[in-house]
Design an enzyme around this catalytic site. Structure first.
Site, PDB file in Angstrom:
ATOM      1  N   LYS A 169       0.833  -1.206   0.000  1.00  0.00           N
ATOM      2  CA  LYS A 169       0.000   0.000   0.000  1.00  0.00           C
ATOM      3  C   LYS A 169       0.872   1.261   0.000  1.00  0.00           C
ATOM      4  O   LYS A 169       0.549   2.259  -0.665  1.00  0.00           O
ATOM      5  CB  LYS A 169      -0.936  -0.019   1.213  1.00  0.00           C
ATOM      6  CG  LYS A 169      -1.780   1.225   1.404  1.00  0.00           C
ATOM      7  CD  LYS A 169      -2.845   1.414   0.335  1.00  0.00           C
ATOM      8  CE  LYS A 169      -3.539   2.762   0.503  1.00  0.00           C
ATOM      9  NZ  LYS A 169      -4.649   2.966  -0.398  1.00  0.00           N
ATOM     10  N   LYS A 237      -0.718  11.551   5.718  1.00  0.00           N
ATOM     11  CA  LYS A 237      -0.479  10.494   6.720  1.00  0.00           C
ATOM     12  C   LYS A 237       0.207   9.288   6.045  1.00  0.00           C
ATOM     13  O   LYS A 237       1.162   8.726   6.574  1.00  0.00           O
ATOM     14  CB  LYS A 237      -1.832  10.111   7.334  1.00  0.00           C
ATOM     15  CG  LYS A 237      -1.864   8.984   8.319  1.00  0.00           C
ATOM     16  CD  LYS A 237      -2.224   7.625   7.751  1.00  0.00           C
ATOM     17  CE  LYS A 237      -3.568   7.533   7.090  1.00  0.00           C
ATOM     18  NZ  LYS A 237      -3.866   6.178   6.600  1.00  0.00           N
TER      19      LYS A 237
HETATM   20  P1  NAD Z   1     -12.648   8.497   7.398  1.00  0.00           P
HETATM   21  O1  NAD Z   1     -12.010   9.533   8.248  1.00  0.00           O
HETATM   22  O2  NAD Z   1     -13.735   8.879   6.451  1.00  0.00           O
HETATM   23  O3  NAD Z   1     -13.220   7.309   8.314  1.00  0.00           O
HETATM   24  C1  NAD Z   1     -12.641   6.877   9.505  1.00  0.00           C
HETATM   25  C2  NAD Z   1     -13.790   6.444  10.415  1.00  0.00           C
HETATM   26  O4  NAD Z   1     -13.237   5.893  11.604  1.00  0.00           O
HETATM   27  C3  NAD Z   1     -14.701   7.601  10.822  1.00  0.00           C
HETATM   28  O5  NAD Z   1     -16.061   7.209  10.615  1.00  0.00           O
HETATM   29  C4  NAD Z   1     -14.418   7.797  12.312  1.00  0.00           C
HETATM   30  O6  NAD Z   1     -15.574   8.184  13.041  1.00  0.00           O
HETATM   31  C5  NAD Z   1     -13.982   6.399  12.694  1.00  0.00           C
HETATM   32  N1  NAD Z   1     -13.116   6.379  13.851  1.00  0.00           N
HETATM   33  C6  NAD Z   1     -11.955   7.070  14.025  1.00  0.00           C
HETATM   34  N2  NAD Z   1     -11.423   6.768  15.227  1.00  0.00           N
HETATM   35  C7  NAD Z   1     -12.267   5.868  15.803  1.00  0.00           C
HETATM   36  C8  NAD Z   1     -12.269   5.195  17.033  1.00  0.00           C
HETATM   37  N3  NAD Z   1     -11.293   5.376  17.916  1.00  0.00           N
HETATM   38  N4  NAD Z   1     -13.300   4.355  17.298  1.00  0.00           N
HETATM   39  C9  NAD Z   1     -14.289   4.165  16.404  1.00  0.00           C
HETATM   40  N5  NAD Z   1     -14.344   4.773  15.209  1.00  0.00           N
HETATM   41  C10 NAD Z   1     -13.344   5.624  14.927  1.00  0.00           C
HETATM   42  O7  NAD Z   1     -11.459   7.779   6.610  1.00  0.00           O
HETATM   43  P2  NAD Z   1     -11.562   6.873   5.296  1.00  0.00           P
HETATM   44  O8  NAD Z   1     -11.336   7.725   4.098  1.00  0.00           O
HETATM   45  O9  NAD Z   1     -12.742   5.967   5.381  1.00  0.00           O
HETATM   46  O10 NAD Z   1     -10.204   6.020   5.469  1.00  0.00           O
HETATM   47  C11 NAD Z   1     -10.106   4.929   6.378  1.00  0.00           C
HETATM   48  C12 NAD Z   1      -8.781   4.224   6.108  1.00  0.00           C
HETATM   49  O11 NAD Z   1      -8.768   3.740   4.759  1.00  0.00           O
HETATM   50  C13 NAD Z   1      -7.564   5.148   6.266  1.00  0.00           C
HETATM   51  O12 NAD Z   1      -6.480   4.428   6.800  1.00  0.00           O
HETATM   52  C14 NAD Z   1      -7.281   5.576   4.840  1.00  0.00           C
HETATM   53  O13 NAD Z   1      -5.928   5.947   4.644  1.00  0.00           O
HETATM   54  C15 NAD Z   1      -7.663   4.306   4.081  1.00  0.00           C
HETATM   55  N6  NAD Z   1      -8.038   4.511   2.675  1.00  0.00           N
HETATM   56  C16 NAD Z   1      -8.861   5.546   2.295  1.00  0.00           C
HETATM   57  C17 NAD Z   1      -9.199   5.701   0.959  1.00  0.00           C
HETATM   58  C18 NAD Z   1     -10.102   6.818   0.484  1.00  0.00           C
HETATM   59  O14 NAD Z   1     -10.193   7.036  -0.746  1.00  0.00           O
HETATM   60  N7  NAD Z   1     -10.806   7.529   1.363  1.00  0.00           N
HETATM   61  C19 NAD Z   1      -8.714   4.794   0.007  1.00  0.00           C
HETATM   62  C20 NAD Z   1      -7.919   3.747   0.415  1.00  0.00           C
HETATM   63  C21 NAD Z   1      -7.583   3.612   1.756  1.00  0.00           C
END
Ligand code: NAD
Length: 288
Positions: A169, A237
């Protein structure tokens, strides 16, 4: 079918959990903010009150949280004490390979299988169930997880041992970041030269410069539409993970360092919560 716990229902986690529900799994969900949980409850998900509660009700627990400290806190500090031998944990967040290996070792000591299984494909791939999934961990755990991962993704590759998924990744994020920057520079040059951006994108999409970033982010850049998607904050990040991992193996990453600095500039301008396509807006300030 296993009962699946899902922790972290953000831009990615929510549609991924929805696809598990559509595939017929019983899904027990937990998220820090309640709105996403309630939306999923309306589609048949079971609501949990804590990560411990998720672990007690399920056989397989999936996490999709922002960063390494979030996953370590949820999995190691909160879920693990109530986890049972024979369970499977799948972390689909993007975190440091070193953190993924630490989690693998801690879970294995309690007889629990675990995989690092970060994804690529963005919010669209998550919604359509077409994510690319890069998996690190034991082969037996991978075989157990495969039907579950197939409900959320299409290109599912077992790369190697624990941490290998996160290394992959990190490689993915280098290519995406540098391509976003390349597309931003190309479109800025076209615009300042008075050339039609839509036609430039169309022409480039048919040739060797073709890429998913040019297709998706190029369109967002031309339209000035920076609703995330994938935020600059999260990509920054990931670049921290890239540079930290590179230091561990003594590899200088010149382009990655440079695009990370560009991201820092965007964050300093208050653009961290915009889609990473908004990197193009920095070039506006550098030219006239
Ligand atoms: P986001 O910020 O939209 O979602 C994260 C979720 O986790 C939120 O709903 C938040 O409320 C929840 N959360 C955070 N801390 C928490 C805790 N302690 N307890 C319970 N819930 C908690 O982020 P995202 O875009 O969905 O990304 C999530 C992961 O996937 C990240 O590591 C990101 O790098 C990865 N990712 C994102 C994408 C993208 O296009 N958005 C693509 C590939 C990978």
């Amino acid at each position: 079918m296993d009962t699946i716990g899902f922790i972290g229902l953000g831009i990615m986690g929510k549609p991924m959990a929805q696809n598990l529900l559509k595939a017929g799994y019983t899904v027990v969900v937990y998220n820090r903010s309640r709105a996403a949980m309630e939306a999923l409850a309306a589609e048949g998900a079971v609501l949990a009150v804590s990560p411990q509660d998720v672990t007690q009700q399920t056989d397989v627990v999936i996490t999709c949280l922002p960063d390494s400290p979030d996953v370590e806190a949820i999995v190691l500090d909160q879920a693990l004490p109530s986890a049972r031998s024979g369970m499977l944990f799948i972390d689909m967040s993007t975190i440091a390979p070193a953190s993924a290996r630490k989690i693998y070792v801690a879970l294995k000591a309690k007889g629990i299988q675990s995989l690092d299984a970060p994804v690529s494909g963005g919010d669209i791939g998550a919604q359509q169930g077409t994510l690319s999934v890069m998996v690190g961990g034991d082969a037996a755990a991978f075989q157990r997880a495969l039907p579950i991962l197939q409900a959320m993704g299409k290109n599912i590759v077992h790369i190697g041992e624990a941490g290998a998924g996160q290394v992959t990744k990190a490689c993915n994020q280098i290519v995406v970041a540098l391509t976003v920057q390349a597309v931003a520079e190309a479109l800025t040059l076209a615009q300042k030269s008075g050339v039609d951006l839509t036609k430039v994108r169309e022409a480039l999409l048919g040739g060797f410069a073709q890429s998913r970033v040019l297709e998706v982010h190029g369109k967002r850049m031309i339209e000035g539409s920076f609703q995330p998607g994938f935020t600059i904050d999260l990509h920054r990040k990931d670049m921290n993970i890239v540079l930290q991992t590179a230091r561990e193996v003594h590899v200088p990453l010149l382009g990655s360092s440079q695009v990370t600095t560009l991201m820092d500039g965007a964050i300093a301008q208050g653009k961290g919560n915009l889609d990473n396509a908004a990197l193009i807006t920095l070039y506006d300030g550098l030219s006239h």
